[in-house]
Design a protein around this motif. Structure first.
Motif, PDB file in Angstrom:
ATOM      1  N   GLY A  64      95.966  66.283  21.094  1.00  0.00           N
ATOM      2  CA  GLY A  64      94.955  65.819  22.030  1.00  0.00           C
ATOM      3  C   GLY A  64      93.787  65.078  21.422  1.00  0.00           C
ATOM      4  N   SER A  65      93.790  64.848  20.134  1.00  0.00           N
ATOM      5  CA  SER A  65      92.694  64.115  19.496  1.00  0.00           C
ATOM      6  C   SER A  65      92.881  62.615  19.694  1.00  0.00           C
ATOM      7  CB  SER A  65      92.608  64.456  18.008  1.00  0.00           C
ATOM      8  OG  SER A  65      92.148  65.781  17.841  1.00  0.00           O
ATOM      9  N   LYS A  66      91.754  61.878  19.557  1.00  0.00           N
ATOM     10  CA  LYS A  66      91.786  60.449  19.851  1.00  0.00           C
ATOM     11  C   LYS A  66      91.042  59.647  18.794  1.00  0.00           C
ATOM     12  CE  LYS A  66      91.866  61.248  24.861  1.00  0.00           C
ATOM     13  NZ  LYS A  66      91.186  60.980  26.164  1.00  0.00           N
ATOM     14  N   ALA A  67      91.651  58.542  18.430  1.00  0.00           N
ATOM     15  CA  ALA A  67      90.983  57.518  17.615  1.00  0.00           C
ATOM     16  C   ALA A  67      91.393  56.198  18.253  1.00  0.00           C
ATOM     17  CB  ALA A  67      91.417  57.602  16.163  1.00  0.00           C
ATOM     18  N   ASN A  68      90.605  55.744  19.193  1.00  0.00           N
ATOM     19  CA  ASN A  68      91.049  54.675  20.084  1.00  0.00           C
ATOM     20  C   ASN A  68      90.717  53.263  19.632  1.00  0.00           C
ATOM     21  OD1 ASN A  68      92.561  55.927  22.112  1.00  0.00           O
ATOM     22  ND2 ASN A  68      90.734  56.658  23.145  1.00  0.00           N
ATOM     23  N   HIS A  69      89.784  53.080  18.696  1.00  0.00           N
ATOM     24  CA  HIS A  69      89.381  51.714  18.370  1.00  0.00           C
ATOM     25  C   HIS A  69      88.972  51.580  16.905  1.00  0.00           C
ATOM     26  CE1 HIS A  69      88.659  51.786  22.751  1.00  0.00           C
ATOM     27  NE2 HIS A  69      87.837  52.784  22.518  1.00  0.00           N
ATOM     28  N   LEU A  70      89.489  50.575  16.217  1.00  0.00           N
ATOM     29  CA  LEU A  70      88.877  50.036  14.993  1.00  0.00           C
ATOM     30  C   LEU A  70      88.510  51.106  13.976  1.00  0.00           C
ATOM     31  CD1 LEU A  70      86.535  47.695  17.024  1.00  0.00           C
ATOM     32  CD2 LEU A  70      88.468  46.908  15.666  1.00  0.00           C
ATOM     33  N   THR A  71      89.483  51.941  13.612  1.00  0.00           N
ATOM     34  CA  THR A  71      89.201  53.107  12.771  1.00  0.00           C
ATOM     35  C   THR A  71      90.181  53.179  11.616  1.00  0.00           C
ATOM     36  OG1 THR A  71      88.197  54.407  14.541  1.00  0.00           O
ATOM     37  CG2 THR A  71      89.240  55.643  12.783  1.00  0.00           C
ATOM     38  N   TYR A  72      89.714  53.688  10.461  1.00  0.00           N
ATOM     39  CA  TYR A  72      90.600  53.993   9.342  1.00  0.00           C
ATOM     40  C   TYR A  72      90.431  55.461   8.980  1.00  0.00           C
ATOM     41  CZ  TYR A  72      92.489  54.546   4.693  1.00  0.00           C
ATOM     42  OH  TYR A  72      93.202  55.017   3.624  1.00  0.00           O
ATOM     43  N   LEU A  73      91.556  56.191   8.996  1.00  0.00           N
ATOM     44  CA  LEU A  73      91.570  57.595   8.585  1.00  0.00           C
ATOM     45  C   LEU A  73      92.599  57.743   7.469  1.00  0.00           C
ATOM     46  CD1 LEU A  73      91.532  59.325  12.096  1.00  0.00           C
ATOM     47  CD2 LEU A  73      89.581  58.906  10.582  1.00  0.00           C
ATOM     48  N   GLY A  74      92.110  57.990   6.245  1.00  0.00           N
ATOM     49  CA  GLY A  74      92.980  58.177   5.096  1.00  0.00           C
ATOM     50  C   GLY A  74      92.748  59.525   4.451  1.00  0.00           C
ATOM     51  N   ASP A  75      93.828  60.237   4.128  1.00  0.00           N
ATOM     52  CA  ASP A  75      93.739  61.570   3.520  1.00  0.00           C
ATOM     53  C   ASP A  75      92.822  62.473   4.343  1.00  0.00           C
ATOM     54  OD1 ASP A  75      95.325  61.139   0.970  1.00  0.00           O
ATOM     55  OD2 ASP A  75      93.839  59.535   0.807  1.00  0.00           O
ATOM     56  N   THR A  76      93.092  62.521   5.627  1.00  0.00           N
ATOM     57  CA  THR A  76      92.219  63.209   6.565  1.00  0.00           C
ATOM     58  C   THR A  76      93.015  64.182   7.419  1.00  0.00           C
ATOM     59  OG1 THR A  76      90.756  61.294   6.684  1.00  0.00           O
ATOM     60  CG2 THR A  76      90.602  62.882   8.480  1.00  0.00           C
ATOM     61  N   SER A  77      92.423  65.328   7.698  1.00  0.00           N
ATOM     62  CA  SER A  77      92.991  66.289   8.634  1.00  0.00           C
ATOM     63  C   SER A  77      92.041  66.403   9.820  1.00  0.00           C
ATOM     64  CB  SER A  77      93.169  67.660   7.973  1.00  0.00           C
ATOM     65  OG  SER A  77      93.604  68.621   8.916  1.00  0.00           O
ATOM     66  N   VAL A  78      92.552  66.089  11.017  1.00  0.00           N
ATOM     67  CA  VAL A  78      91.746  66.133  12.233  1.00  0.00           C
ATOM     68  C   VAL A  78      92.299  67.236  13.129  1.00  0.00           C
ATOM     69  CG1 VAL A  78      90.985  64.853  14.272  1.00  0.00           C
ATOM     70  CG2 VAL A  78      91.250  63.673  12.078  1.00  0.00           C
ATOM     71  N   GLY A  79      91.412  68.108  13.619  1.00  0.00           N
ATOM     72  CA  GLY A  79      91.839  69.210  14.471  1.00  0.00           C
ATOM     73  C   GLY A  79      92.212  68.760  15.866  1.00  0.00           C
ATOM     74  N   THR A  80      92.181  69.685  16.801  1.00  0.00           N
ATOM     75  CA  THR A  80      92.582  69.391  18.177  1.00  0.00           C
ATOM     76  C   THR A  80      91.389  68.925  19.005  1.00  0.00           C
ATOM     77  OG1 THR A  80      92.242  71.708  18.823  1.00  0.00           O
ATOM     78  CG2 THR A  80      94.437  71.084  18.063  1.00  0.00           C
ATOM     79  N   ARG A  81      91.696  68.052  19.970  1.00  0.00           N
ATOM     80  CA  ARG A  81      90.727  67.586  20.977  1.00  0.00           C
ATOM     81  C   ARG A  81      89.490  66.922  20.363  1.00  0.00           C
ATOM     82  NH1 ARG A  81      92.273  72.521  21.836  1.00  0.00           N
ATOM     83  NH2 ARG A  81      90.262  73.313  21.062  1.00  0.00           N
ATOM     84  N   THR A  82      89.636  66.371  19.206  1.00  0.00           N
ATOM     85  CA  THR A  82      88.520  65.689  18.542  1.00  0.00           C
ATOM     86  C   THR A  82      88.530  64.207  18.892  1.00  0.00           C
ATOM     87  OG1 THR A  82      88.187  67.229  16.724  1.00  0.00           O
ATOM     88  CG2 THR A  82      87.749  64.926  16.240  1.00  0.00           C
ATOM     89  N   ASN A  83      87.345  63.621  19.041  1.00  0.00           N
ATOM     90  CA  ASN A  83      87.212  62.194  19.353  1.00  0.00           C
ATOM     91  C   ASN A  83      86.596  61.466  18.161  1.00  0.00           C
ATOM     92  OD1 ASN A  83      87.184  60.078  21.750  1.00  0.00           O
ATOM     93  ND2 ASN A  83      85.306  59.807  20.564  1.00  0.00           N
TER      94      ASN A  83
END
Length: 450
Positions: free
Chosen positions: A344-363
């Motif tokens: 349920g997490s979102k990264a909707n625009h113009l983003t770079y995520l490298g070597d990253t852990s994202v939990g639930t429902r995070t924007n």
């Protein structure tokens, strides 16, 4: 009656010594890629399903081909003296069963076709079996001339040597042969190099078998399987044929391809039922997309997994190690590398995520990047559940962002953020009355005077 259930072993000899000179490449021909994999890898997979043992004949100084062939046996053809000479290099590994000789530049032969070839060669009334096709444009292929009565192969005639009547025959030679090992050994040793190139040609085995009175049979298969690949143009044609095969297979398994001709797959791409693929999507090696996920237009995926009901794209890039959770949204111009995005997490625009852990429902807000590389080492960013990351945030790893926290837009975060906290890390805004208009006027005057 056939002896297809015979316990005698079957060996496939794969000829992979070609340099690829006609492709104007420094890479061996066998290493040229189709649907994300070297040509030789396709042939190895098909042959390994049918034959008990594989032997790969390579040229000198081809370590990458030898590595790809492992753990199968490898023989080096130190002098390139023709296809019969190449096959003869593997003679000591033929064994006492059946032997087929295949070509690395003929990589799309299915395991079903190879099984039919082996079955035909094991029939009591067959001494040698070969693969043949009826291409739409027979062109300069060698023609397979058969007897009108028995349909046995009488000879193979190269186009240059064929009569007008023989050129009118549309049954063409694919070059693949299969016979008992003891016969194959004898015929290979009898092949002569009395031709313009002074090479030993595997196709001469057919004539030797016929002269001995051995029954030679042809096994037909589709041109799309048996096409040889000797140039970049032929490589492109084979790619198109293979992509068509992969797309049809995906749709038969319940995948929706909105514009199939614009989607490019790898042979190991896994698409579950009810996946939706929009136009102009490219899959590199190692991609799995679970049921109900959507991959929107102009996205590129490689070495990643997308879970059920997730949405990726349009214009998204998933790099190796990306794990996209259920119902997650990865939007336009977002790049994910070696990162886990929770449910349920979102990264909707113009983003770079490298070597990253994202939990639930995070924007993750637009313009956010995780700075994972310090010039020497990679570092990890951990973002908890229910986090709101404001737009244009810079997260400098190593970093931990606690659950339920909020990062203000435009912040550069270099220290850990505890759960539930608000983090602001930006310069204080200062307003200078009237100075804006004065500076704009000065700049315009300067431009006008220049």
């Amino acid at each position: 009656m056939t002896s297809s259930s015979s316990p005698r072993p079957a060996t496939a000899v794969l000829l992979a010594a070609g340099r690829g000179s006609r492709m104007q490449s420094s890479r061996p021909k066998a290493m040229q890629r189709l649907a994300g994999r070297p040509m030789l890898a396709h042939l190895i997979d098909s042959a390994a399903r049918v034959f008990d043992k594989l032997v790969v004949v390579v040229g000198p100084d081809m370590p990458e081909v030898e590595q790809l062939a492992a753990p199968h046996a490898v023989i080096v053809q130190n002098e390139r003296l023709g296809t019969a000479h190449a096959a003869l290099q593997a003679e000591a590994l033929f064994g006492d069963g059946d032997v087929a000789v295949l070509y690395a530049d003929n990589p799309l032969i299915s395991s079903d076709t190879l099984s039919r070839l082996l079955t035909e060669s094991r029939k009591d009334d067959t001494g040698l079996a070969l693969l043949a096709m009826r291409p739409a444009q027979p062109g300069r292929y060698g023609r397979v001339i058969t007897s009108a009565q028995s349909h046995n192969v009488q000879k193979i005639v190269e186009w240059a040597d064929a009569t007008p009547e023989e050129r009118a025959v549309n049954l063409c030679n694919a070059g693949v042969l299969c016979a008992k090992a003891q016969n194959f050994r004898r015929w290979l040793k009898e092949v002569k190099n009395t031709n313009a190139k002074q090479e030993y040609y595997l196709t001469d085995v057919v004539g030797l078998a016929v002269r001995e009175g051995v029954s030679v049979k042809s096994v037909e298969a589709a041109e799309s399987e048996l096409r040889g690949i000797n140039s970049r143009a032929e490589l492109a044609e084979a790619e198109a044929a293979l992509q068509q095969r992969l797309r049809l297979h995906a749709m038969e398994k319940g995948v929706t391809l909105v514009a199939p001709e614009t989607v490019f797959l790898c042979t190991d791409t896994v698409l579950e039922a009810d996946v939706l693929i929009e136009p102009n999507v490219v899959f590199g090696p190692g991609v799995t997309v679970r049921s109900g996920a959507e991959i929107r237009a102009f996205s590129h995926l490689e070495g990643c997994e997308v879970q059920s009901a997730a949405i990726v794209g349009p214009y998204a890039r998933l790099r190796p190690g990306a794990q996209i959770g259920e119902e997650a949204h990865i939007g336009n111009f977002v790049e994910i590398k070696n990162s886990v995005i929770g449910k349920g997490s979102k990264a909707n625009h113009l983003t770079y995520l490298g070597d990253t852990s994202v939990g639930t429902r995070t924007n993750i807000g637009a313009g956010t990047i995780t700075c994972n590389y310090d010039g020497a080492s990679k570092h990890k960013t951990t973002i908890g559940d229910d986090v709101f990351v404001g737009s244009n945030a810079i997260l400098v790893a190593p970093l931990t962002v606690g659950s339920d926290s909020l990062i203000a837009a435009g912040s550069t975060i270099t220290n850990d953020i505890p759960p539930d906290a608000l983090a602001l890390a930006r310069a204080k805004q200062v307003n200078k009355p009237g100075l804006g208009k004065k500076l704009k006027t000065a700049l315009k005057n300067k431009k006008g005077n220049g």
